[in-house]
Design a protein around this motif. Sequence first.
Motif, PDB file in Angstrom:
ATOM      1  N   GLY A 170       0.763  -1.233   0.000  1.00 49.20           N
ATOM      2  CA  GLY A 170       0.000   0.000   0.000  1.00 49.20           C
ATOM      3  C   GLY A 170       0.796   1.287   0.000  1.00 49.20           C
ATOM      4  O   GLY A 170       0.304   2.325   0.454  1.00 49.20           O
ATOM      5  N   PHE A 171       2.049   1.257  -0.495  1.00 43.96           N
ATOM      6  CA  PHE A 171       2.794   2.508  -0.641  1.00 43.96           C
ATOM      7  C   PHE A 171       3.498   2.527  -1.983  1.00 43.96           C
ATOM      8  O   PHE A 171       3.515   1.523  -2.702  1.00 43.96           O
ATOM      9  CB  PHE A 171       3.784   2.717   0.515  1.00 43.96           C
ATOM     10  CG  PHE A 171       4.993   1.813   0.501  1.00 43.96           C
ATOM     11  CD1 PHE A 171       6.175   2.220  -0.074  1.00 43.96           C
ATOM     12  CD2 PHE A 171       4.943   0.553   1.086  1.00 43.96           C
ATOM     13  CE1 PHE A 171       7.297   1.403  -0.088  1.00 43.96           C
ATOM     14  CE2 PHE A 171       6.061  -0.274   1.088  1.00 43.96           C
ATOM     15  CZ  PHE A 171       7.235   0.149   0.494  1.00 43.96           C
ATOM     16  N   GLN A 172       4.061   3.683  -2.338  1.00 45.50           N
ATOM     17  CA  GLN A 172       4.681   3.852  -3.645  1.00 45.50           C
ATOM     18  C   GLN A 172       6.203   3.757  -3.588  1.00 45.50           C
ATOM     19  O   GLN A 172       6.828   4.360  -2.720  1.00 45.50           O
ATOM     20  CB  GLN A 172       4.319   5.214  -4.239  1.00 45.50           C
ATOM     21  CG  GLN A 172       2.870   5.383  -4.645  1.00 45.50           C
ATOM     22  CD  GLN A 172       2.626   6.801  -5.113  1.00 45.50           C
ATOM     23  OE1 GLN A 172       2.349   7.689  -4.312  1.00 45.50           O
ATOM     24  NE2 GLN A 172       2.728   7.033  -6.412  1.00 45.50           N
ATOM     25  N   LEU A 173       6.768   3.015  -4.514  1.00 44.38           N
ATOM     26  CA  LEU A 173       8.207   3.051  -4.770  1.00 44.38           C
ATOM     27  C   LEU A 173       8.376   3.922  -6.005  1.00 44.38           C
ATOM     28  O   LEU A 173       8.022   3.519  -7.110  1.00 44.38           O
ATOM     29  CB  LEU A 173       8.738   1.642  -5.015  1.00 44.38           C
ATOM     30  CG  LEU A 173      10.248   1.513  -5.267  1.00 44.38           C
ATOM     31  CD1 LEU A 173      11.035   1.937  -4.054  1.00 44.38           C
ATOM     32  CD2 LEU A 173      10.600   0.079  -5.659  1.00 44.38           C
ATOM     33  N   ILE A 174       8.872   5.136  -5.814  1.00 48.87           N
ATOM     34  CA  ILE A 174       8.792   6.113  -6.909  1.00 48.87           C
ATOM     35  C   ILE A 174      10.123   6.486  -7.536  1.00 48.87           C
ATOM     36  O   ILE A 174      10.141   7.178  -8.556  1.00 48.87           O
ATOM     37  CB  ILE A 174       8.080   7.394  -6.454  1.00 48.87           C
ATOM     38  CG1 ILE A 174       8.886   8.137  -5.375  1.00 48.87           C
ATOM     39  CG2 ILE A 174       6.668   7.102  -5.969  1.00 48.87           C
ATOM     40  CD1 ILE A 174       8.378   9.545  -5.100  1.00 48.87           C
ATOM     41  N   SER A 175      11.250   6.041  -6.938  1.00 45.51           N
ATOM     42  CA  SER A 175      12.513   6.529  -7.491  1.00 45.51           C
ATOM     43  C   SER A 175      13.653   5.538  -7.320  1.00 45.51           C
ATOM     44  O   SER A 175      13.626   4.651  -6.478  1.00 45.51           O
ATOM     45  CB  SER A 175      12.914   7.853  -6.814  1.00 45.51           C
ATOM     46  OG  SER A 175      13.233   7.637  -5.448  1.00 45.51           O
ATOM     47  N   ASN A 176      14.654   5.747  -8.176  1.00 43.41           N
ATOM     48  CA  ASN A 176      15.921   5.025  -8.109  1.00 43.41           C
ATOM     49  C   ASN A 176      17.020   6.064  -8.250  1.00 43.41           C
ATOM     50  O   ASN A 176      16.885   7.020  -9.009  1.00 43.41           O
ATOM     51  CB  ASN A 176      16.009   4.005  -9.248  1.00 43.41           C
ATOM     52  CG  ASN A 176      17.339   3.271  -9.278  1.00 43.41           C
ATOM     53  OD1 ASN A 176      17.784   2.738  -8.259  1.00 43.41           O
ATOM     54  ND2 ASN A 176      17.973   3.214 -10.440  1.00 43.41           N
ATOM     55  N   GLN A 177      18.098   5.905  -7.476  1.00 48.38           N
ATOM     56  CA  GLN A 177      19.208   6.865  -7.557  1.00 48.38           C
ATOM     57  C   GLN A 177      20.457   6.159  -8.077  1.00 48.38           C
ATOM     58  O   GLN A 177      21.206   5.549  -7.327  1.00 48.38           O
ATOM     59  CB  GLN A 177      19.489   7.501  -6.191  1.00 48.38           C
ATOM     60  CG  GLN A 177      20.536   8.596  -6.285  1.00 48.38           C
ATOM     61  CD  GLN A 177      20.741   9.364  -4.991  1.00 48.38           C
ATOM     62  OE1 GLN A 177      21.878   9.595  -4.582  1.00 48.38           O
ATOM     63  NE2 GLN A 177      19.658   9.765  -4.346  1.00 48.38           N
ATOM     64  N   PRO A 178      20.684   6.236  -9.379  1.00 46.90           N
ATOM     65  CA  PRO A 178      21.861   5.608  -9.986  1.00 46.90           C
ATOM     66  C   PRO A 178      22.909   6.633 -10.399  1.00 46.90           C
ATOM     67  O   PRO A 178      22.624   7.819 -10.560  1.00 46.90           O
ATOM     68  CB  PRO A 178      21.268   4.958 -11.240  1.00 46.90           C
ATOM     69  CG  PRO A 178      20.253   5.987 -11.691  1.00 46.90           C
ATOM     70  CD  PRO A 178      19.734   6.672 -10.421  1.00 46.90           C
ATOM     71  N   GLN A 179      24.113   6.159 -10.607  1.00 48.97           N
ATOM     72  CA  GLN A 179      25.121   6.995 -11.255  1.00 48.97           C
ATOM     73  C   GLN A 179      24.757   7.105 -12.730  1.00 48.97           C
ATOM     74  O   GLN A 179      24.383   6.121 -13.362  1.00 48.97           O
ATOM     75  CB  GLN A 179      26.512   6.370 -11.107  1.00 48.97           C
ATOM     76  CG  GLN A 179      27.608   7.197 -11.742  1.00 48.97           C
ATOM     77  CD  GLN A 179      28.994   6.612 -11.563  1.00 48.97           C
ATOM     78  OE1 GLN A 179      29.981   7.195 -11.998  1.00 48.97           O
ATOM     79  NE2 GLN A 179      29.084   5.472 -10.913  1.00 48.97           N
ATOM     80  N   TYR A 180      24.850   8.317 -13.274  1.00 48.36           N
ATOM     81  CA  TYR A 180      24.495   8.504 -14.682  1.00 48.36           C
ATOM     82  C   TYR A 180      25.180   9.759 -15.208  1.00 48.36           C
ATOM     83  O   TYR A 180      25.108  10.824 -14.603  1.00 48.36           O
ATOM     84  CB  TYR A 180      22.984   8.649 -14.833  1.00 48.36           C
ATOM     85  CG  TYR A 180      22.482   8.715 -16.260  1.00 48.36           C
ATOM     86  CD1 TYR A 180      22.836   7.752 -17.201  1.00 48.36           C
ATOM     87  CD2 TYR A 180      21.625   9.731 -16.672  1.00 48.36           C
ATOM     88  CE1 TYR A 180      22.352   7.795 -18.501  1.00 48.36           C
ATOM     89  CE2 TYR A 180      21.126   9.795 -17.971  1.00 48.36           C
ATOM     90  CZ  TYR A 180      21.501   8.816 -18.879  1.00 48.36           C
ATOM     91  OH  TYR A 180      21.017   8.861 -20.171  1.00 48.36           O
ATOM     92  N   SER A 181      25.877   9.603 -16.318  1.00 47.24           N
ATOM     93  CA  SER A 181      26.538  10.740 -16.966  1.00 47.24           C
ATOM     94  C   SER A 181      26.827  10.362 -18.406  1.00 47.24           C
ATOM     95  O   SER A 181      26.584   9.234 -18.837  1.00 47.24           O
ATOM     96  CB  SER A 181      27.857  11.077 -16.252  1.00 47.24           C
ATOM     97  OG  SER A 181      28.832  10.063 -16.489  1.00 47.24           O
ATOM     98  N   MET A 182      27.364  11.310 -19.161  1.00 49.89           N
ATOM     99  CA  MET A 182      27.773  11.021 -20.541  1.00 49.89           C
ATOM    100  C   MET A 182      28.714   9.828 -20.612  1.00 49.89           C
ATOM    101  O   MET A 182      28.704   9.075 -21.588  1.00 49.89           O
ATOM    102  CB  MET A 182      28.517  12.230 -21.128  1.00 49.89           C
ATOM    103  CG  MET A 182      27.716  13.480 -21.349  1.00 49.89           C
ATOM    104  SD  MET A 182      28.833  14.708 -22.075  1.00 49.89           S
ATOM    105  CE  MET A 182      27.887  16.201 -21.838  1.00 49.89           C
ATOM    106  N   LEU A 183      29.530   9.665 -19.561  1.00 43.16           N
ATOM    107  CA  LEU A 183      30.529   8.600 -19.560  1.00 43.16           C
ATOM    108  C   LEU A 183      30.025   7.301 -18.940  1.00 43.16           C
ATOM    109  O   LEU A 183      30.605   6.239 -19.169  1.00 43.16           O
ATOM    110  CB  LEU A 183      31.775   9.064 -18.793  1.00 43.16           C
ATOM    111  CG  LEU A 183      32.567  10.203 -19.418  1.00 43.16           C
ATOM    112  CD1 LEU A 183      33.643  10.696 -18.448  1.00 43.16           C
ATOM    113  CD2 LEU A 183      33.208   9.768 -20.735  1.00 43.16           C
TER     114      LEU A 183
END
Length: 336
Positions: A170-183
């Motif tokens: 009964g709750f939301q999993l709304i995000s993921n925090q990954p490393q992300y860049s051009m490289l």
Amino acid sequence: MDFRYLGNSGLKISEVTYGNWLTHGSQIENEQATACVRASLDAGISTFDTADVYANTKAETVLGEALKGERRESLEIFTKVFGPIGPKGHNDLGLSRKHIREAIDGSLRRLQTDYVDLYQAHRYDYETPLEETMQAFADIVRAGKVLYVGVSEWTADQLREGHRLATELGFQLISNQPQYSMLWRVIEGEVVPTSKELGIGQVVWSPIAQGVLTGKYVPGQELPAGSRATDDKGGANMIKRFMNDDVLGRVQQLKPIASDLNLSMAQLAVAWTLQNDNVATAIIGASRPEQVHDNAAAAGVTIPADAMARIDEVLGDVVESDPARTLDSSPKTREA
């Protein structure tokens, strides 16, 4: 500052988030840290990201002090749980029910707030049943201590199972925090498509590749004094994967692209991550207020398709895109 919804939720956050990993409580003095937070607010940033493990809880304390007196409803405060904190005893880490319940109370005290807008599982815990972890998150959501739940560096399969359990509870999993860049594009193959399907947004860290994409590291030249690459408290270790002449040389070739768009190299790097429509916000770090203002100006920037293609052509095969690299992020055992 522009704003985006975080995942399939009604929560709006600033396109640029101020984060205090590797800075507050360790690399820079508290007065300078506070100046960076004030600069963030001046630039229209409303979203702040930290974690209890940063500087072994000191970073949360510094952020709480820096935000004191601000209207709480106008801020989105994110923190995380997983890494070893305090005396680093056998239950002072991981995603057990015990640690989550104790960790959130500690974070709230240090941040001087009654709730956090987003509480994130900092890594995947292979030694705790996922059902136990998600039930603990459900409980602190119902207690009003946490408004939304997210994760960090989870694989597509882990996101899918976590989302299923959250829905059942009964709750939301709304995000993921990954490393992300051009490289570093390892999320594009599996994590992003799965996240779009599930209504999960990305809160990306290291969009400037720990400073490499500013172009300040030049092949054959000495490392700039005081830079991340010279930091023996952890920064140099994080950045070493990019510190070779091939990568650094190609980054230098991005400068004409940035110039043509009237952007600094840092602005180009941050704006590049925001071209991905699954990215809700890009986390920036700073040791000086002027860095905050420079990076924050990447919000609302549209990079033309031809410039995006030129970036891909310049970087070529130095880009890391293997989805399996996400598996390397979470330790397979909890070690005190």
